[in-house]
Every structure is written in C-alpha cells, then in structure tokens.
Write a protein that holds these residues in place. Sequence first.
Motif, short mmCIF file in Angstrom:
data_model
loop_
_atom_site.label_atom_id
_atom_site.label_comp_id
_atom_site.label_asym_id
_atom_site.label_seq_id
_atom_site.Cartn_x
_atom_site.Cartn_y
_atom_site.Cartn_z
N GLU A 1 2.51 -2.21 15.34
CA GLU A 1 1.47 -1.92 14.36
C GLU A 1 1.96 -2.17 12.95
O GLU A 1 3.15 -2.07 12.66
N LEU A 2 1.00 -2.47 12.09
CA LEU A 2 1.33 -2.70 10.69
C LEU A 2 1.70 -1.38 10.02
O LEU A 2 1.06 -0.36 10.23
N VAL A 3 2.75 -1.44 9.20
CA VAL A 3 3.13 -0.29 8.38
C VAL A 3 2.70 -0.54 6.93
O VAL A 3 1.98 0.25 6.33
N ALA A 4 3.15 -1.66 6.38
CA ALA A 4 2.81 -2.01 5.01
C ALA A 4 3.09 -3.48 4.77
O ALA A 4 3.98 -4.06 5.40
N ALA A 23 0.04 -4.31 -2.60
CA ALA A 23 0.48 -3.71 -1.34
C ALA A 23 -0.67 -3.02 -0.61
O ALA A 23 -1.62 -2.52 -1.24
N ILE A 24 -0.57 -3.02 0.71
CA ILE A 24 -1.47 -2.23 1.54
C ILE A 24 -0.62 -1.43 2.52
O ILE A 24 0.49 -1.83 2.87
N TYR A 25 -1.16 -0.30 2.93
CA TYR A 25 -0.44 0.61 3.81
C TYR A 25 -1.32 1.05 4.97
O TYR A 25 -2.54 1.18 4.82
N ALA A 26 -0.69 1.34 6.10
CA ALA A 26 -1.39 2.00 7.18
C ALA A 26 -1.74 3.41 6.73
O ALA A 26 -0.99 4.04 5.96
N ASP A 27 -2.88 3.91 7.19
CA ASP A 27 -3.30 5.25 6.78
C ASP A 27 -2.26 6.30 7.12
O ASP A 27 -2.09 7.28 6.37
N SER A 28 -1.55 6.11 8.21
CA SER A 28 -0.60 7.11 8.68
C SER A 28 0.62 7.25 7.77
O SER A 28 1.35 8.25 7.87
N VAL A 29 0.86 6.27 6.89
CA VAL A 29 2.05 6.34 6.04
C VAL A 29 1.72 6.43 4.55
O VAL A 29 2.63 6.56 3.72
N LYS A 30 0.44 6.34 4.22
CA LYS A 30 0.05 6.41 2.80
C LYS A 30 0.55 7.68 2.16
O LYS A 30 0.42 8.77 2.72
#
Length: 121
Positions: free
Chosen positions: A46-49, A57-64
Amino acid sequence: QVQLVESGGGLVQPGGSLRLSCAASGSLFRIYVLGWYRQAPGKQRELVATITSEKSAIYADSVKGRFTISRDNQKNTVDLQMNNLKPEDTAVYYCNADLQGVLSLKPNDYWGKGTPVTVSS
C-alpha cells in the motif's frame, strides 16, 4: 543501471520514531515522483506517501500527521520521518521512483528491495 537503496528500518517501541532514507543511483536523467510504500505480512502493498519533484506530497490517511516525506533533488534522495509509530505500522517499507534513465525514452517505475520496520513493545 538504476538502483534504489533503502536504509533506516529496525525495531522500535510504540510511540517511537524512525527515519527511513532512500538513495537513487545510476544513469539518471530525471526523477519525477518518489514515494514510500509498505507491505505488512499477509497484506497487499500500500501507498504510504509520495512527493513530486516540486515537493508536493500526499499521504495515506493512516499516516497523516505522523509521517513526513521529504526529498533532496540534488542528492536524489527521499526520506520518510515516522513519528508516533503504532504496531499497525509494522511492515516492509519500499522506496519507489518514477524516473527516466539517460538511455530511456520515457519514465519507468523502480523499486528498492525494502527495509523492515517492526513496532513492538
């Protein structure tokens, strides 16, 4: 030949921090998007960032709010600062680059071999 080499993984307690680094080397012409992905046991990657060459930059919701991605366009590196780590962050973390080599006519997708991160008390 293009290579992505990750470093910085390891074992950390919940609430702790780690910083992952990835360096791109070889016959590079231009690096477009750099990113970090992760794959936990039994799950899909899965994508993290991700971060563009303009440093958007973009981030996965789980790591924002916990993880920060950054890049150095001169050194061809991308880092992932991970704070307030949780057990569910345990995974192998992979560096990814959308880049064009000097002998290529178009960009291609490259992956590092991965670095493991374990969050456990």
